[in-house]
Design an enzyme around this catalytic site. Structure first.
Site, PDB file in Angstrom:
ATOM      1  N   LYS A 159       0.841  -1.207   0.000  1.00 30.05           N
ATOM      2  CA  LYS A 159       0.000   0.000   0.000  1.00 30.05           C
ATOM      3  C   LYS A 159       0.864   1.240   0.000  1.00 30.05           C
ATOM      4  CE  LYS A 159      -4.040  -1.129   2.787  1.00 30.05           C
ATOM      5  NZ  LYS A 159      -4.768  -0.814   4.030  1.00 30.05           N
ATOM      6  N   GLY A 165      -8.564   6.556  -2.082  1.00 32.33           N
ATOM      7  CA  GLY A 165      -9.490   6.282  -3.175  1.00 32.33           C
ATOM      8  C   GLY A 165      -9.207   4.961  -3.868  1.00 32.33           C
ATOM      9  N   GLY A 166      -8.621   4.000  -3.117  1.00 35.31           N
ATOM     10  CA  GLY A 166      -8.381   2.676  -3.672  1.00 35.31           C
ATOM     11  C   GLY A 166      -7.173   2.613  -4.609  1.00 35.31           C
ATOM     12  N   HIS A 209     -15.286  -4.585   5.432  1.00 34.62           N
ATOM     13  CA  HIS A 209     -14.859  -3.217   5.729  1.00 34.62           C
ATOM     14  C   HIS A 209     -15.914  -2.635   6.672  1.00 34.62           C
ATOM     15  CE1 HIS A 209     -13.379   0.952   4.523  1.00 34.62           C
ATOM     16  NE2 HIS A 209     -14.484   1.182   5.196  1.00 34.62           N
ATOM     17  N   HIS A 236     -11.654  -1.630  -5.019  1.00 38.15           N
ATOM     18  CA  HIS A 236     -11.390  -1.115  -3.679  1.00 38.15           C
ATOM     19  C   HIS A 236     -12.149   0.174  -3.395  1.00 38.15           C
ATOM     20  CE1 HIS A 236      -8.402  -4.168  -3.056  1.00 38.15           C
ATOM     21  NE2 HIS A 236      -7.710  -3.761  -4.096  1.00 38.15           N
ATOM     22  N   GLU A 276     -11.468   3.505   9.888  1.00 43.50           N
ATOM     23  CA  GLU A 276     -11.794   2.335   9.076  1.00 43.50           C
ATOM     24  C   GLU A 276     -11.095   1.098   9.624  1.00 43.50           C
ATOM     25  OE1 GLU A 276     -12.741   4.246   4.722  1.00 43.50           O
ATOM     26  OE2 GLU A 276     -10.730   3.443   4.997  1.00 43.50           O
ATOM     27  N   ARG A 296     -12.243  13.560   7.676  1.00 45.08           N
ATOM     28  CA  ARG A 296     -13.210  14.390   6.931  1.00 45.08           C
ATOM     29  C   ARG A 296     -14.580  13.754   7.030  1.00 45.08           C
ATOM     30  NH1 ARG A 296     -13.985  10.710   2.795  1.00 45.08           N
ATOM     31  NH2 ARG A 296     -12.124   9.595   2.173  1.00 45.08           N
TER      32      ARG A 296
HETATM   33  P1  ADP Z   1     -15.022   7.233   1.238  1.00 41.43           P
HETATM   34  O1  ADP Z   1     -14.530   6.355   2.314  1.00 41.43           O
HETATM   35  O2  ADP Z   1     -15.711   8.458   1.713  1.00 41.43           O
HETATM   36  O3  ADP Z   1     -15.724   6.513   0.150  1.00 41.43           O
HETATM   37  P2  ADP Z   1     -12.954   7.505  -0.669  1.00 41.43           P
HETATM   38  O4  ADP Z   1     -11.557   7.131  -0.294  1.00 41.43           O
HETATM   39  O5  ADP Z   1     -13.682   6.623  -1.598  1.00 41.43           O
HETATM   40  O6  ADP Z   1     -13.706   7.777   0.663  1.00 41.43           O
HETATM   41  O7  ADP Z   1     -12.899   8.966  -1.256  1.00 41.43           O
HETATM   42  C1  ADP Z   1     -14.009   9.846  -1.219  1.00 41.43           C
HETATM   43  C2  ADP Z   1     -14.006  10.664  -2.464  1.00 41.43           C
HETATM   44  O8  ADP Z   1     -12.846  11.429  -2.487  1.00 41.43           O
HETATM   45  C3  ADP Z   1     -14.043   9.819  -3.698  1.00 41.43           C
HETATM   46  O9  ADP Z   1     -15.340   9.709  -4.215  1.00 41.43           O
HETATM   47  C4  ADP Z   1     -13.139  10.553  -4.643  1.00 41.43           C
HETATM   48  O10 ADP Z   1     -13.892  11.423  -5.465  1.00 41.43           O
HETATM   49  C5  ADP Z   1     -12.282  11.400  -3.758  1.00 41.43           C
HETATM   50  N1  ADP Z   1     -10.932  10.865  -3.635  1.00 41.43           N
HETATM   51  C6  ADP Z   1     -10.392  10.247  -2.590  1.00 41.43           C
HETATM   52  N2  ADP Z   1      -9.139   9.927  -2.808  1.00 41.43           N
HETATM   53  C7  ADP Z   1      -8.850  10.347  -4.037  1.00 41.43           C
HETATM   54  C8  ADP Z   1      -7.682  10.317  -4.854  1.00 41.43           C
HETATM   55  N3  ADP Z   1      -6.573   9.791  -4.437  1.00 41.43           N
HETATM   56  N4  ADP Z   1      -7.741  10.835  -6.077  1.00 41.43           N
HETATM   57  C9  ADP Z   1      -8.880  11.385  -6.514  1.00 41.43           C
HETATM   58  N5  ADP Z   1      -9.997  11.454  -5.795  1.00 41.43           N
HETATM   59  C10 ADP Z   1      -9.986  10.946  -4.574  1.00 41.43           C
HETATM   60  P1  ADP Z   2      -7.854   3.870   0.711  1.00 39.61           P
HETATM   61  O1  ADP Z   2      -7.052   4.951   1.342  1.00 39.61           O
HETATM   62  O2  ADP Z   2      -7.598   3.751  -0.733  1.00 39.61           O
HETATM   63  O3  ADP Z   2      -9.292   3.959   1.103  1.00 39.61           O
HETATM   64  P2  ADP Z   2      -7.662   1.617   2.555  1.00 39.61           P
HETATM   65  O4  ADP Z   2      -6.437   1.286   3.326  1.00 39.61           O
HETATM   66  O5  ADP Z   2      -8.786   2.241   3.302  1.00 39.61           O
HETATM   67  O6  ADP Z   2      -7.230   2.519   1.332  1.00 39.61           O
HETATM   68  O7  ADP Z   2      -8.173   0.298   1.835  1.00 39.61           O
HETATM   69  C1  ADP Z   2      -9.189   0.344   0.861  1.00 39.61           C
HETATM   70  C2  ADP Z   2      -9.836  -1.034   0.705  1.00 39.61           C
HETATM   71  O8  ADP Z   2      -8.861  -2.034   0.373  1.00 39.61           O
HETATM   72  C3  ADP Z   2     -10.484  -1.564   1.960  1.00 39.61           C
HETATM   73  O9  ADP Z   2     -11.802  -1.092   2.113  1.00 39.61           O
HETATM   74  C4  ADP Z   2     -10.428  -3.064   1.732  1.00 39.61           C
HETATM   75  O10 ADP Z   2     -11.455  -3.461   0.862  1.00 39.61           O
HETATM   76  C5  ADP Z   2      -9.121  -3.270   1.014  1.00 39.61           C
HETATM   77  N1  ADP Z   2      -8.015  -3.598   1.956  1.00 39.61           N
HETATM   78  C6  ADP Z   2      -7.263  -2.714   2.618  1.00 39.61           C
HETATM   79  N2  ADP Z   2      -6.358  -3.345   3.403  1.00 39.61           N
HETATM   80  C7  ADP Z   2      -6.550  -4.660   3.237  1.00 39.61           C
HETATM   81  C8  ADP Z   2      -5.916  -5.843   3.766  1.00 39.61           C
HETATM   82  N3  ADP Z   2      -4.908  -5.785   4.618  1.00 39.61           N
HETATM   83  N4  ADP Z   2      -6.377  -7.034   3.368  1.00 39.61           N
HETATM   84  C9  ADP Z   2      -7.378  -7.128   2.470  1.00 39.61           C
HETATM   85  N5  ADP Z   2      -8.006  -6.067   1.938  1.00 39.61           N
HETATM   86  C10 ADP Z   2      -7.605  -4.837   2.306  1.00 39.61           C
HETATM   87 MG    MG Z   3     -10.092   3.827   2.990  1.00 39.17          MG
END
Ligand code: ADP
Ligand code: ADP
Ligand code: MG
Length: 662
Positions: A159, A165-166, A209, A236, A276, A296
């Protein structure tokens, strides 16, 4: 403190959401917008609006100076960042403070503490919050990381510490792929977040999650507003969220709530935040681990609002004004179950690719909460997130909330872009979802089941045929078109009518409906059916098919019928109507031009035998390619159309000797 005017450093649904609460609290609002958003709904609704540059977010919504400048010029005393964009940017929060503008969010130090996933995990470990086993060291050499991966054990997740945002995540199943995946992940992290540092985590197989909404004020109070389950994800990224999380024990929910509050306290948090967790469900005794904290408001905050009856944006504003939390932990209660789906402009049947275009028709459900940034006629542009709306329902129990959401999705109409509407409905319709057997692998695991249906049941054909011939009772002026009128019973029509319908693969079915007293006998679908139908609204048809009452949504157009029923969406073509139903041809075998245009190609020759729906010619009219098809089976007697010819509306194109079929 006094807060008279809030600038919203965001766009779309969240900007409107914040405007709604601010205005309800008697606070004025300032919208900012890019050139692409000049006519956006949030711009119309705010008290004032300021253009901050070109469409690219990097030149508008992400430019700190432009936003601070807009706030100063309009005299805004606070800025709400929404989610995404600058919402988790500590430098932005500091710039606000420097300009004596209140940042509606946590203190910059708390944002920094949680900003990088590795730092956050280290802090949480110290605070006694369980974290996913892994490596979050400073030594980022290939050698050190490879050894760390082996120590953690495969499969692992790489990671980006600055990821979001996955993005910036790679699952690695075996050591031989590690080096390549690491390089690819570091590259993406560098490009997307300007930071190539990664951490390693044990990959939790089929986890859930589950996240906790926390709130803190500047007087030392910290509470949680229960949990949300956001396990149903694609790439994700969440697409379905609900509260409470089904199937978790009370003890576990309590422990997670306490851990989340502990996390917030450890970093001196103030405002709304989400902790989370990833929940490992592989053992009967679930375990949970801290994953990250989002400093946020979350996209999915409405489900929490619906079960608690609280307005989280109002709480954010109050806390930013220096007030105490409106409620303490023992005063916060939950009731019922809430589910949200993210309706996105994307092609769910083809890797969820975003779809852009103009929302030619947009209708939202009446019995659901809808948070949307767009209105009919607006564009979904390639510049920003393709989310059209969040649709959220609340009911006493989970199953009722699901049913309500399914009806809401059935009622939702979006024309002009592809959407995941039917896909979301199929997810809600699966047994696994209903039985709450949900993990983050849900969509991959059920991919086959979540494809559009291939077989169309006879009853669906029957409903479509009934919809075509049943006149609307309250046909409003707006929907009155001469083409649609052709669909109803006309005065001198015979007692039996035929309707042609075809699903995408099969040969068209000729369905005959014969009136017998107040019912129809339907033939052509195998067994004859006895039916009665009436419209309850312009899209809801109530039908009695052989004694079974069926309520379904039917969208009848000139050339197609869409049937939404049992969580599925079926699309049927009307092969005899492909010519826009314009030329009232059929009976005598004359095929006329449906509208003025140019003949692009003639597909048949005199003497050819054609089946119903066979292509006769293609035309170009109104910048569209139109297919002129055979209205009936027969032999081509004469062709009056030539390639390249300009034809007028109703001009004779073909004559067919109709074959009488028994
Ligand atoms: P949530 O847990 O609220 O779903 P997300 O990680 O999916 O949070 O992000 C919320 C919103 O923020 C997304 O719908 C996206 O539009 C924006 N966002 C978050 N991370 C990014 C990123 N790295 N690049 C672009 N947009 C992002
Ligand atoms: P982001 O900042 O992009 O939201 P997260 O760390 O919150 O990143 O992880 C996004 C998603 O990826 C989680 O909701 C889960 O579905 C998957 N994920 C994250 N960490 C793990 C893990 N250790 N094992 C399996 N799935 C994971
Ligand atoms: Mg997350």
């Amino acid at each position: 403190m006094n807060m008279r005017k809030i600038l919203i450093a965001n766009r779309g649904e969240i900007a409107r959401r914040i405007i709604r609460t601010a205005h309800a609290m008697g606070i004025e609002t300032v919208a900012v917008y890019s050139d692409a958003d000049a006519n956006a709904q949030h711009v119309r609704e705010a008290t004032q609006a300021v253009c901050i540059g070109p469409a690219a977010a990097s030149e508008s919504y992400l430019v700190i100076d432009k936003i601070i400048d807009a706030a100063q010029r309009t005299g805004a005393d606070a800025i709400h960042p929404g989610y995404g964009f600058l919402s988790e940017n500590a430098t932005f929060a500091e710039a606000c403070a420097g300009a004596h503008i209140v940042f509606i969010g946590p203190p910059p130090a708390a944002m920094r503490a949680m900003g990088l996933k590795d730092q956050a995990k280290k802090l949480m470990k110290i605070a006694g919050v369980p974290v996913v086993p892994g490596y979050q060291g400073d030594d980022q050499t290939l050698d050190r990381l490879t050894r760390a991966a082996t120590a953690v054990g495969y499969p692992i997740l790489i990671k980006a510490v600055a990821g979001g945002g996955g993005k910036g995540m790679r699952r690695v199943d075996a050591i031989q792929n590690f080096a390549a995946e690491l390089r690819s992940c570091q590259g993406e992290a560098d490009r997307s977040f300007g930071n190539a540092v990664v951490l390693l985590e044990k990959y939790v197989a089929e986890p859930r999650h589950v996240e906790i909404q926390v709130f803190a004020d500047s007087h030392g109070n910290v509470v949680h507003l229960f949990e949300r389950d956001c396990s149903v994800q694609r790439r994700h990224q969440k697409i379905i969220e609900e509260a409470p999380a089904p199937g978790l024990s009370d003890a576990m929910r309590k422990a997670m709530g306490a851990a989340a509050c502990q996390a917030a306290k450890a970093i001196g948090y103030v405002g709304a935040g989400t902790v989370e967790f990833i929940v490992d469900t592989s053992q009967p005794e679930y375990s949970y681990y801290f994953m990250e904290m989002n400093t946020r408001l979350q996209v999915e905050h409405p489900v929490t609002e619906l079960i608690t009856g609280l307005d989280l944006v109002e709480w954010q504003i109050r806390v930013a004004r220096g007030e105490r939390l409106p409620k303490l932990q023992n005063e916060i209660t939950q009731s019922g179950h809430a589910i949200e789906v993210r309706l996105c402009a994307e092609d769910a049947d083809s890797t969820f690719l975003p779809s852009v275009g103009t929302l030619k028709r947009l209708r939202f459900p009446s019995a659901a909460r809808v948070d949307s940034g767009v209105a009919e006629g607006d564009d979904i542009t390639p510049w920003y997130d393709p989310m059209i709306a969040k649709i959220i329902t609340h009911a006493p129990d989970r199953m009722s909330a699901i049913e309500k959401l399914l009806s809401a999705l059935d009622e939702t109409i979006v024309d002009g872009v592809k959407t995941n509407r039917a896909f979301l409905a199929r997810v809600l319709g699966t047994d696994s979802f209903r039985e709450a057997r949900i993990t983050t692998a849900f969509i991959d695991r059920h991919a086959a089941m979540l494809k559009p249906p291939e077989q169309v049941p006879a009853r669906v054909f029957a409903l479509a045929a009934l919809a075509i011939i049943t006149p609307h009772v309250h046909s409003s002026k707006k929907h009155h078109s001469p083409w649609l009128a052709l669909g109803g019973w006309r005065v001198n029509l015979p007692e039996a009518r035929s309707v042609m319908l075809s699903s995408h693969m099969a040969v068209p079915a000729k369905i005959t409906l014969t009136r017998c007293a107040s019912r129809y006998q339907i033939d052509g679908l195998g067994l004859p059916l006895s039916a009665h139908a009436k419209w309850c609204s312009d899209t809801v048809l109530e039908a009695d098919l052989d004694g079974q009452m069926i309520r379904s949504v039917l969208l009848v157009s000139d050339t197609k019928v869409e049937v939404r029923i049992w969580g599925q969406t079926f699309l049927l073509n009307r092969p005899d109507r492909q010519v826009s139903a314009a030329s009232a041809m059929a009976e005598n075998g004359e095929v006329k031009a449906p509208m003025p245009g140019r003949v692009l190609d003639v597909a048949v020759k005199p003497g050819h035998f054609v089946e119903v729906g066979d292509l006769l010619a293609t035309m170009e009219a109104m910048k569209m390619e139109i297919r002129v098809v055979a209205p009936a089976a027969g032999t081509i007697r004469q062709i009056h159309a030539r390639t390249g010819q300009q034809v007028s509306d109703g001009q004779l194109l073909f004559e067919i000797d109709i074959t009488e079929k028994s």
